[in-house]
Motif scaffolding. Structure first.
Motif, PDB file in Angstrom:
ATOM      1  N   ALA A 143      -0.388  -9.268   5.803  1.00 13.56           N
ATOM      2  CA  ALA A 143       1.240 -10.124   5.507  1.00 13.56           C
ATOM      3  C   ALA A 143       1.766 -11.350   5.150  1.00 13.56           C
ATOM      4  N   ASN A 144       1.702 -11.738   3.902  1.00 17.64           N
ATOM      5  CA  ASN A 144       1.021 -12.740   2.591  1.00 17.64           C
ATOM      6  C   ASN A 144       2.204 -12.468   1.433  1.00 17.64           C
ATOM      7  N   SER A 172      -0.634  -5.757   0.235  1.00 19.60           N
ATOM      8  CA  SER A 172      -1.682  -7.349  -0.177  1.00 19.60           C
ATOM      9  C   SER A 172      -2.917  -6.841  -0.362  1.00 19.60           C
ATOM     10  N   LEU A 173      -2.984  -7.254  -2.002  1.00 15.31           N
ATOM     11  CA  LEU A 173      -4.716  -7.170  -2.111  1.00 15.31           C
ATOM     12  C   LEU A 173      -5.382  -8.375  -1.625  1.00 15.31           C
ATOM     13  N   SER A 183       7.658 -10.455   5.068  1.00 19.27           N
ATOM     14  CA  SER A 183       6.508 -10.794   4.139  1.00 19.27           C
ATOM     15  C   SER A 183       6.510  -9.772   2.751  1.00 19.27           C
ATOM     16  N   ASN A 184       6.593  -8.028   2.857  1.00 21.03           N
ATOM     17  CA  ASN A 184       6.044  -7.398   2.283  1.00 21.03           C
ATOM     18  C   ASN A 184       6.516  -6.292   1.828  1.00 21.03           C
ATOM     19  N   VAL A 185       7.929  -5.721   2.542  1.00 24.26           N
ATOM     20  CA  VAL A 185       8.803  -5.279   2.352  1.00 24.26           C
ATOM     21  C   VAL A 185      10.132  -5.695   1.580  1.00 24.26           C
ATOM     22  N   GLY A 226      18.839   3.181   2.799  1.00 23.51           N
ATOM     23  CA  GLY A 226      18.136   3.640   3.282  1.00 23.51           C
ATOM     24  C   GLY A 226      16.292   3.777   2.877  1.00 23.51           C
ATOM     25  N   TYR A 227      16.159   2.834   1.990  1.00 26.61           N
ATOM     26  CA  TYR A 227      14.694   3.278   1.048  1.00 26.61           C
ATOM     27  C   TYR A 227      14.707   1.361   1.334  1.00 26.61           C
ATOM     28  N   ALA A 228      13.354   0.922   0.957  1.00 30.00           N
ATOM     29  CA  ALA A 228      12.998  -0.301   0.881  1.00 30.00           C
ATOM     30  C   ALA A 228      11.434  -0.201  -0.171  1.00 30.00           C
TER      31      ALA A 228
END
Length: 551
Positions: free
Chosen positions: A404-405, A340-341, A324-326, A333-335
């Motif tokens: 994770a939202n 999330s706040l 969900s967050n990436v 090789g990077y993301a």
């Protein structure tokens, strides 16, 4: 990122000194509150329900680790230990003492930050895509142009006292993550048939009392001519915008009443007078700003990291966060890691001093010192090695920052509402917390899929409820809080204003109403269909039926 030169440092220092004198005169009684008001607003200071509020600019949402740590220091030293990130990619502190605000501004100046033009009838903080410079779908990094807009607009002598506040947003991607169509001016980067990069210019978007999606006044303006064209738009607005009625003073009303064709004609007429003057920016000047936003020193990595894949298999919580967050990065090789706040039951956009300091440290450790604020009230580390995502996640989890939202039903936008704001007619924060708790189960959130809920505590729409898939507007009804629901709003490249579903709901009823809407969506959706897509396919009637069938 852009670094201050001597001119920037002198400008901010002089403004801080001026404001210190203005505060002293207010505290001594030499200035009344009415006399002080326009002075404090030009320095980002509001008077809310219970205290003054300080709004600090985060230009185009970009900060370094040291600046983030300074925000933690401000929270701890001058506030109650936390701050609130806003939909303008800024941060607000709700409890500073007036006599201490000049000290806070001096501290901010040491890390090249300020509160200039975060309020008042001027050009506000320019916003952009939180993934600028990192997104895989990006045409070009828009931040050099945002910085040029910042420099052009700061203390602009013609545009310091506009009919009303003015907001500009820029996106460098075909997938609009900056909500450009609901701004006074939206700039959408694209390439023309000759392969040149420039901007579509959109004018007259905005939310609040009378929401509108902006209209295109020019399909393409080249980079060299962008600033003279912006100047022409602002001159037309400054000349013809209404000053007799603040509710009809925004440029969106002018565009609506005069028509986009006439606005375009007036702008082109004005632009013809100035386009070859001092505001034409040379290729060399543009290159200098692009160089300041050069990519960090990425390593040559393969995109598929075996250890990263093993960690996902071994740790379901980590896998859920990645899901969900990436976000995909343009560099193998990077993301892009989103923070999330919006913890379940928490206050959207709030972060403690300790969390801000930690994010600053994590930015230095994992993301080349780069941290972003999103207009959806979250944070981003834009350049993280895939091999280091697990270690980053573990530190975020320990700090309560690994929810994770992202993009799901609990990733709610909410304004401060009646808990803080003198303009609000209802509370936003407790309602967002109750909705978050009702839908807190992650498996349920993933089953529901992408769903953007946005809550405003009054018609000014600081929570962007008009462009929520489900929007909620808090109203006062005979001394009690009621909530009006809108459906079908969207802030993306397919921007739309939500439609009112019907009569409002009491504070006790509204969460059940949201659940009824989501249940109906699940019953009638096609496979893989988002809430907004289902609504656009079937319309309002199936949803009104579950809301009002027995009323």
């Amino acid at each position: 990122m852009y670094r201050y030169d001597d001119f920037d440092r002198q400008l901010v220092a002089e403004r801080t000194t001026q404001f210190r004198d203005q505060v002293a005169r207010r505290l001594s009684g030499e200035l009344t509150e009415d006399q002080f008001k326009p002075l404090r607003l030009m320095n980002g200071v509001y008077l809310q329900l219970h205290a003054y509020m300080l709004r600090i600019a985060v230009p185009y949402g970009t900060m370094n680790g040291n600046q983030m740590r300074m925000l933690g220091h401000i929270a701890r030293t001058y506030d109650k230990g936390y701050g609130h990130f806003t939909t303008r990619q800024n941060i607000q502190f709700n409890w500073p003492k007036l006599n201490e605000i000049p000290d806070a501004l001096e501290d901010l100046a040491t890390v090249e930050m300020h509160a200039i033009q975060t309020s008042g009838n001027c050009i506000r903080n320019t916003t952009t895509d939180q993934y600028a410079g990192a997104a895989a779908d990006e045409i070009e990094d828009p931040r050099p142009y945002c910085e040029l807009i910042r420099q052009w607009s700061t203390f602009h002598p013609e545009f310091t006292y506009l009919p009303r506040k003015f907001k500009i947003a820029v996106t460098g991607s075909p997938n609009d993550r900056a909500a450009v169509r609901v701004h006074d001016i939206g700039l959408r980067m694209h390439k023309n048939d000759a392969g040149e990069t420039g901007f579509e210019v959109i004018v007259g978007g905005g939310l609040g009392r009378t929401p509108f999606v902006g209209k295109t006044v020019r399909d393409f303006i080249g980079k060299n001519d962008l600033f003279s064209y912006l100047e022409a738009i602002l001159r037309v607005y400054n000349r013809f915008g209404r000053r007799d009625n603040k509710y009809k003073a925004r440029i969106k009303i002018l565009v609506h009443e005069v028509g986009v064709e006439e606005i375009s004609r007036l702008v082109e007429e004005e632009w013809a007078k100035i386009k070859d003057g001092s505001l034409r920016v040379s290729d060399d000047e543009i290159a200098q700003y692009i160089a300041q936003f050069a990519p960090p020193a990425f390593e040559e990595l393969r995109d598929n990291d075996p250890e990263f894949e093993r960690r996902k298999q071994a740790h379901p919580d980590f896998a859920a966060w990645v899901r969900s967050n990436v976000i995909a990065h343009k560099q193998p090789g990077y993301a892009i890691a989103n923070i999330s706040l919006k913890p379940i039951g928490g206050i959207p956009g709030d972060a403690t001093a300790e969390q801000m300091e930690l994010v600053g440290d994590l930015a230095d450790q994992y993301s080349f010192g780069d941290v972003r604020v999103t207009h959806e009230q979250n944070l981003v580390l834009p350049h993280v090695k895939k091999a280091e995502l697990f270690a980053l996640w573990a530190e975020l989890k320990n700090a309560g920052l690994a929810t994770a939202n992202l993009g799901f039903v609990t990733d709610i936008i909410a304004c401060p509402g009646l808990d803080y704001c003198a303009l609000a007619t209802a509370r936003s924060i407790p309602l967002s917390q109750r909705i978050s708790e009702r839908f807190g189960d992650l498996d349920r959130q993933y089953d529901i899929g992408e769903l953007k809920i946005k809550i405003s505590g009054c018609i000014n729409a600081c929570g962007h409820h008009h462009v929520g898939h489900i929007g909620i507007l808090g109203l006062d009804k005979r001394g009690k809080e009621f909530y009006q629901i809108t459906l079908g709003g969207d802030a993306s490249q397919d921007a739309s204003i939500g439609k009112i579903a019907g009569a409002g709901f009491s504070e006790a009823e509204v969460v059940d109403a949201i659940e009824a809407l989501i249940t109906r969506y699940i019953d009638i959706r096609n496979v893989g269909e988002r809430f907004i897509d289902t609504y656009r396919r079937v319309g309002m009637d199936p949803f009104k039926e579950v809301l009002y069938g027995d009323r």
